[in-house]
Structure formats: C-alpha cells, structure tokens
Design an enzyme around this catalytic site. Structure first.
Site, short mmCIF file in Angstrom:
data_model
loop_
_atom_site.label_atom_id
_atom_site.label_comp_id
_atom_site.label_asym_id
_atom_site.label_seq_id
_atom_site.Cartn_x
_atom_site.Cartn_y
_atom_site.Cartn_z
N SER A 13 67.77 -31.77 -15.18
CA SER A 13 68.03 -30.29 -16.22
C SER A 13 66.74 -29.41 -16.39
O SER A 13 66.72 -28.63 -17.38
CB SER A 13 67.86 -31.83 -17.53
OG SER A 13 66.52 -32.38 -17.44
N ASP A 180 58.22 -32.30 -24.21
CA ASP A 180 58.40 -33.52 -24.48
C ASP A 180 58.09 -34.72 -23.51
O ASP A 180 58.44 -35.75 -22.95
CB ASP A 180 59.80 -34.51 -25.07
CG ASP A 180 61.18 -33.44 -23.56
OD1 ASP A 180 60.32 -32.95 -22.60
OD2 ASP A 180 61.82 -33.83 -23.39
N HIS A 183 60.51 -31.96 -20.30
CA HIS A 183 61.41 -30.68 -20.45
C HIS A 183 60.15 -29.44 -20.29
O HIS A 183 60.15 -29.08 -21.44
CB HIS A 183 62.44 -30.94 -20.74
CG HIS A 183 63.62 -31.84 -20.37
ND1 HIS A 183 63.48 -33.29 -21.64
CD2 HIS A 183 64.54 -31.95 -19.76
CE1 HIS A 183 64.50 -33.52 -20.78
NE2 HIS A 183 64.90 -33.02 -19.96
#
Length: 202
Positions: A13, A180, A183
C-alpha cells in the site's frame, strides 16, 4: 522497440497509495514524487512510469503476480518495496501464515532471478511505528539486512529507506513521516523519493 525506458514500481500500500483513484494510475505517493522530480531534472528522454503497488501485499503476493505485473510489462527498471506487511501481520496476528526471514529471503531471491530488467532496485522496508525501538522496527531488522545482502549478492542498487527513516526519527524531525505508523505522510513520501533518487544517482 520502445522509444523510451519503462520504470515499474511494485510493492504494497505504501507504493499503491491512491493509484486506483488516479487517472494516471500513479497515485499520491513517492512514485509520483520521483516521476515529477525526473520530469524537472531529466526531461529527455523521460521514462514511462508504471505503478503496480497493491495494499496488504507480502512477498508471497508478489510471487503470485510477478509474471503478470512485472515480466509481462518488460520494464527496463524494476523498483521493489516489500516487507512491511510480512512483519506487521506478525504483530497483530492477522493470520497464522507468517513470512519469516528465511522464507522472505528465498522468495525475494526467486523474484530477482526471474527478472530480466536492465536495472533492479531494492528498497529497504521503511518503518513500523515512529519509535526506532518499537517491536515492529526490531522485527524489521533481519528483513532490512536481507534486502542489503541480496543487493550485494546480485550487485543491485539498494535504496536505504529504513536507514533514512531511522536517521530522521533519531533527531527527531519536526514533522511525522507517517499517518498511522506505517502509511506515509507527504513528508514520508518525500523522504522515500529523495532517498531513491540519491541511490540511483550514485
């Protein structure tokens, strides 16, 4: 024969971030920042950029899609960023099929040996939590070492993203690198992009 080089970025991601919502398929991430920097400083010949990041991916997922997403695209440069989820899932027990360092090294080696790109770039996994002493960052150490060992073994370019992040956190820097713990914030993406560009221009 293509008239310009093809740069392909693959990972989880952190690489994907926003690419599925982006009409260009790049996203709002370090890949875009690298592309934009090269557009300014290396406009001719400007490479084609392809982002093949997918959220949640581990090294096992890259193995499953390597032929379709990498080999079939015949890139001139492949940049690989993988390893965060291999460790992160050990922390929250999302599943029982963890990819431990020995398997990570074996599978990563298989990917390298399948790839016929002119240049293969290995990016160190970044961080898990913005505390250098966190359990996640301690568990990441052998994965970071494996990336460097493979780069040395195959004489590939390594991007020291983990080291760059730890250096920033140990100051400490004035802005967060993540939103977080994993990310990227815009600052984290910028640090990844700068570290990549510096590694490639050595």
């Amino acid at each position: 024969m293509r008239d310009r080089a093809r740069y392909l970025f693959i990972g989880d991601s952190i690489t994907e971030w926003g690419r599925f919502e982006d009409s260009e398929g790049i996203g709002e991430n370090y890949v875009r920042m690298i592309r934009d920097d090269l557009a300014i400083h290396l406009p001719h010949p400007f490479p084609e950029f392809i982002n093949r990041g997918i959220g949640g991916n581990r090294i096992t997922d890259l193995v499953e899609r390597w032929h379709t997403d990498v080999i079939a695209n015949q890139p001139d440069l492949v940049s690989i960023s993988i390893g965060i989820n291999d460790v992160w899932r050990q922390l929250d027990n999302q599943d029982m099929e963890h990819v431990y360092p020995n398997d990570y090294a074996k599978l990563y080696r298989e990917l390298i040996e399948q790839t016929r790109a002119q240049k293969i770039v290995l990016m160190e996994p970044t961080i898990i939590d913005e505390d250098p002493q966190s359990k996640g960052n301690q568990l990441l150490k052998p994965y970071v070492e494996i990336v460097n060992q493979l780069a040395e073994e195959y004489q590939l370019t390594v991007v020291p993203t983990h080291q760059a992040f730890l250096k920033y956190l140990n100051r400490p820097g004035p802005l967060p690198l993540t939103i977080d713990g994993v990310h990227m914030s815009s600052t984290g993406n910028r640090l990844m992009a700068l570290t990549w560009l510096q590694a490639l221009t050595k």
